[in-house]
Scaffold this motif. Sequence first.
Motif, short mmCIF file in Angstrom:
data_model
loop_
_atom_site.label_atom_id
_atom_site.label_comp_id
_atom_site.label_asym_id
_atom_site.label_seq_id
_atom_site.Cartn_x
_atom_site.Cartn_y
_atom_site.Cartn_z
N ALA A 62 0.85 -1.19 0.00
CA ALA A 62 0.00 0.00 0.00
C ALA A 62 0.89 1.24 0.00
O ALA A 62 2.07 1.17 0.33
N PRO A 63 0.31 2.40 -0.34
CA PRO A 63 1.07 3.65 -0.22
C PRO A 63 1.64 3.79 1.20
O PRO A 63 0.95 3.46 2.17
N GLY A 64 2.86 4.26 1.32
CA GLY A 64 3.47 4.44 2.63
C GLY A 64 4.28 3.23 3.09
O GLY A 64 4.93 3.29 4.13
N GLU A 65 4.23 2.13 2.34
CA GLU A 65 4.92 0.91 2.81
C GLU A 65 6.30 0.70 2.20
O GLU A 65 7.12 -0.01 2.79
N LEU A 66 6.53 1.23 1.00
CA LEU A 66 7.83 1.01 0.35
C LEU A 66 8.52 2.34 0.10
O LEU A 66 7.94 3.24 -0.49
N PHE A 67 9.76 2.46 0.56
CA PHE A 67 10.60 3.61 0.21
C PHE A 67 11.46 3.11 -0.94
O PHE A 67 12.21 2.15 -0.80
N ILE A 68 11.34 3.75 -2.11
CA ILE A 68 11.88 3.13 -3.33
C ILE A 68 13.03 3.93 -3.94
O ILE A 68 12.95 5.15 -4.08
N ALA A 92 19.60 8.51 -0.41
CA ALA A 92 18.31 7.88 -0.11
C ALA A 92 18.50 6.70 0.85
O ALA A 92 17.66 6.47 1.73
N ILE A 93 19.61 5.97 0.73
CA ILE A 93 19.88 4.86 1.65
C ILE A 93 20.10 5.41 3.06
O ILE A 93 19.56 4.89 4.04
N GLU A 94 20.89 6.48 3.15
CA GLU A 94 21.16 7.08 4.46
C GLU A 94 19.85 7.55 5.12
O GLU A 94 19.60 7.30 6.30
N TYR A 95 19.00 8.19 4.33
CA TYR A 95 17.74 8.71 4.87
C TYR A 95 16.84 7.55 5.32
O TYR A 95 16.26 7.59 6.41
N ALA A 96 16.76 6.51 4.50
CA ALA A 96 15.90 5.37 4.82
C ALA A 96 16.35 4.68 6.12
O ALA A 96 15.53 4.30 6.95
N VAL A 97 17.66 4.51 6.25
CA VAL A 97 18.17 3.75 7.40
C VAL A 97 18.26 4.62 8.66
O VAL A 97 17.84 4.21 9.74
N GLU A 98 18.80 5.84 8.49
CA GLU A 98 19.06 6.67 9.66
C GLU A 98 17.84 7.45 10.15
O GLU A 98 17.70 7.70 11.34
N VAL A 99 16.99 7.87 9.24
CA VAL A 99 15.84 8.69 9.64
C VAL A 99 14.56 7.86 9.71
O VAL A 99 13.87 7.86 10.72
#
Length: 225
Positions: free
Chosen positions: A54-60, A82-89
């Motif tokens: 669903a929307p909101g479930e995958l950061f792509i 984008a990897i840093e943001y996904a993992v750290e934030v």
Amino acid sequence: MQKLEAGIHTFQATYFASNRRLFEQLAEKGQRPETLFITCCDSRVVPHLITTAAPGELFIIRNVGNIVPAVDHGILGGVSAAIEYAVEVLGVSDIVVCGHTNCGAIDAILHPERVEHLPLVSRWLGESSRIPKLIEERYGHLDGEARMTAAIEENVLIQLENLRSFDFVARRLDAGTLEISGWVFKIATGEVYDYDPVSGQFVQLAGEGERQTLSSRPPPVSESR
Ligand SMILES: [Zn+2]
């Protein structure tokens, strides 16, 4: 363009109309995706469709060849940010690198002369330039589609290694709060295969009966995968 506009109308009249509350909540509370999904730009790979997310479930993150430039030798830019943001934030708990069959980028990696006239593509795919030698050494007996499949698989595995070159990824992996997976989406059948480090094979996810493998890979070599 008209087709896209008609598509927006259909989306608003159907999916959005039935899921209005979800979108309002996502707007109010922000996103909390659990998965960072890294895949190819290829139009035939549609992450939300193949995972029914669903929307909101995958950061792509999408790029040519689902490549993750390694920290020490890579082209740092949008992918690493984008990897840093996904993992750290966002604190995702899973990272999936999803390659696919019939990938033009892998074909170009195996045959760099075919993209010589495209300097930007050539430079980008240079990140996976060790693949042809690796394929020659380990899969010299394969040709055609089998060779291509081996290259698609190896390319995914290289990106998993490169992910570990980010210290914040390595820390979370060591702490057991992050899992990384290597997938291959088979376009013609809709099947998804997941790398199993124990057997060294890409094994079909959600398959019925005996678990099929995408190819017959040589036994895992003693490296940290
Ligand atoms: Zn591709």
